[in-house]
Design a protein around this motif. Structure first.
Motif, PDB file in Angstrom:
ATOM      1  N   ILE A 186       0.987  -0.917  -0.212  1.00 29.20           N
ATOM      2  CA  ILE A 186      -0.132  -0.380   0.129  1.00 29.20           C
ATOM      3  C   ILE A 186       0.905   1.040   0.326  1.00 29.20           C
ATOM      4  N   SER A 187       0.774   2.375  -1.074  1.00 33.02           N
ATOM      5  CA  SER A 187       0.929   3.990  -0.970  1.00 33.02           C
ATOM      6  C   SER A 187       2.252   3.532  -0.981  1.00 33.02           C
ATOM      7  N   ASN A 188       2.643   3.006  -2.129  1.00 35.49           N
ATOM      8  CA  ASN A 188       4.221   3.391  -2.094  1.00 35.49           C
ATOM      9  C   ASN A 188       4.259   4.739  -3.566  1.00 35.49           C
ATOM     10  N   VAL A 189       5.804   4.829  -3.295  1.00 34.75           N
ATOM     11  CA  VAL A 189       5.566   6.631  -3.871  1.00 34.75           C
ATOM     12  C   VAL A 189       6.371   6.525  -5.009  1.00 34.75           C
ATOM     13  N   PHE A 190       6.065   7.467  -6.161  1.00 33.36           N
ATOM     14  CA  PHE A 190       6.660   7.496  -7.644  1.00 33.36           C
ATOM     15  C   PHE A 190       7.919   8.574  -7.049  1.00 33.36           C
ATOM     16  N   THR A 191       8.969   7.851  -7.154  1.00 33.48           N
ATOM     17  CA  THR A 191      10.495   8.972  -8.228  1.00 33.48           C
ATOM     18  C   THR A 191      10.597   9.207  -9.092  1.00 33.48           C
ATOM     19  N   ASP A 192       9.814   8.668  -9.830  1.00 30.08           N
ATOM     20  CA  ASP A 192       9.979   9.627 -11.355  1.00 30.08           C
ATOM     21  C   ASP A 192       8.488   9.726 -12.037  1.00 30.08           C
ATOM     22  N   ASN A 193       8.617  10.399 -13.372  1.00 29.40           N
ATOM     23  CA  ASN A 193       7.525  10.507 -13.988  1.00 29.40           C
ATOM     24  C   ASN A 193       7.089   9.129 -14.367  1.00 29.40           C
ATOM     25  N   LYS A 194       6.935   7.763 -13.909  1.00 26.27           N
ATOM     26  CA  LYS A 194       6.725   6.383 -14.478  1.00 26.27           C
ATOM     27  C   LYS A 194       7.156   5.303 -13.721  1.00 26.27           C
ATOM     28  N   ALA A 195       6.630   4.434 -13.532  1.00 23.28           N
ATOM     29  CA  ALA A 195       7.029   3.340 -12.864  1.00 23.28           C
ATOM     30  C   ALA A 195       6.687   2.237 -12.824  1.00 23.28           C
ATOM     31  N   THR A 196       7.972   0.718 -13.065  1.00 19.95           N
ATOM     32  CA  THR A 196       8.021  -0.268 -13.697  1.00 19.95           C
ATOM     33  C   THR A 196       7.369  -1.068 -12.915  1.00 19.95           C
ATOM     34  N   ILE A 197       7.268  -1.781 -12.954  1.00 18.00           N
ATOM     35  CA  ILE A 197       6.437  -3.217 -12.017  1.00 18.00           C
ATOM     36  C   ILE A 197       6.296  -4.531 -12.750  1.00 18.00           C
ATOM     37  N   GLU A 198       7.353  -5.382 -12.088  1.00 22.30           N
ATOM     38  CA  GLU A 198       7.677  -7.033 -13.065  1.00 22.30           C
ATOM     39  C   GLU A 198       7.172  -7.556 -12.027  1.00 22.30           C
ATOM     40  N   ILE A 199       6.099  -9.130 -12.642  1.00 21.45           N
ATOM     41  CA  ILE A 199       6.139 -10.542 -11.641  1.00 21.45           C
ATOM     42  C   ILE A 199       6.259 -11.452 -12.319  1.00 21.45           C
ATOM     43  N   GLU A 200       7.298 -12.087 -11.477  1.00 23.55           N
ATOM     44  CA  GLU A 200       7.411 -13.869 -11.954  1.00 23.55           C
ATOM     45  C   GLU A 200       5.875 -14.763 -12.119  1.00 23.55           C
ATOM     46  N   GLU A 201       5.125 -14.911 -11.012  1.00 19.61           N
ATOM     47  CA  GLU A 201       4.370 -15.902 -10.749  1.00 19.61           C
ATOM     48  C   GLU A 201       2.814 -15.074 -10.297  1.00 19.61           C
ATOM     49  N   GLY A 202       1.662 -15.300 -10.447  1.00 22.49           N
ATOM     50  CA  GLY A 202       0.526 -14.666 -10.048  1.00 22.49           C
ATOM     51  C   GLY A 202      -0.162 -13.266 -10.225  1.00 22.49           C
TER      52      GLY A 202
END
Length: 211
Positions: A186-202
């Motif tokens: 919950i409530s992570n914070v952008f440190t730039d103008n975009k964020a990338t999220i990658e997951i391996e499973e789920g």
């Protein structure tokens, strides 16, 4: 083709949705979603549903305007929003945005999250938008635009999500797992103008709230 589906949930600031409407190749209203379209002075391409929540004057107006209307029996398995989604897919949608699908009815709001799963399994882009949130569901990768200091929450939609990697967020993840019983994203914070999220499973819900 980009399709915007308007449902009968809460919509308060109609001006907020102007860009989504402009970007859409097609607008489909799920039953009472046509009431919102009417207030926005918007002519949808299609209205679907059992027509139990569309106002009579709105229905008459769109009939006179020649809008295509598909009426379904009230005794049906699908919700009106699900019918609108299936119709959008039938017509060739490759990206679907839902508005008016989050509201006071928790059962409807929760059920509408499953629309994103249905699309994900068919390689169709999907997101839910209201004035306070953008909601995505991923099983691999996503890039989300934002501004430094804005919030982004990551929540498991499966029992476990494994191998989570992020960039552009203050609380970075490098291969960690997240459990449905005790999420910590919950409530992570952008440190730039975009964020990338990658997951391996789920399955992972990616939610960009607005404060």
């Amino acid at each position: 083709m980009k399709v915007l589906i308007i449902s009968n949930g809460d919509i308060k600031d109609y001006n907020f949705y102007k860009k989504l409407i402009k970007d859409a190749d097609m607008v489909i209203c799920a039953d009472g979603g046509a009431n919102h379209a009417y207030r926005m002075k918007l002519k949808p391409h299609l209205i679907v549903g059992d027509l139990d929540s569309i106002k009579e004057e709105v229905l008459e107006f769109y009939e006179k305007e020649g809008v295509r209307i598909e009426k379904y029996p009230p005794m049906k398995d699908e919700t009106d929003t699900q019918l609108a989604m299936l119709k959008a897919i039938e017509l060739g949608a490759r990206e679907i945005t839902f508005i008016g699908v989050i509201g006071e009815r928790i059962d409807h709001s929760y059920a509408n999250l499953s629309l994103l799963l249905y699309l994900l399994k068919r390689n169709i882009k999907g997101k839910i938008v209201n004035e306070m949130n953008e909601i995505y569901l991923i099983n691999k990768f996503i890039e989300v635009e934002g501004k430094k200091g804005e919030l982004l929450s990551l929540l498991p939609y499966s029992k476990e999500v494994n191998g989570i990697y992020t960039k552009g967020l203050f609380y970075g993840l490098s291969g960690q797992s997240m459990d449905l019983e005790m999420p910590y994203g919950i409530s992570n914070v952008f440190t730039d103008n975009k964020a990338t999220i990658e997951i391996e499973e789920g399955l992972l819900l990616v939610i960009k709230p607005r404060e």
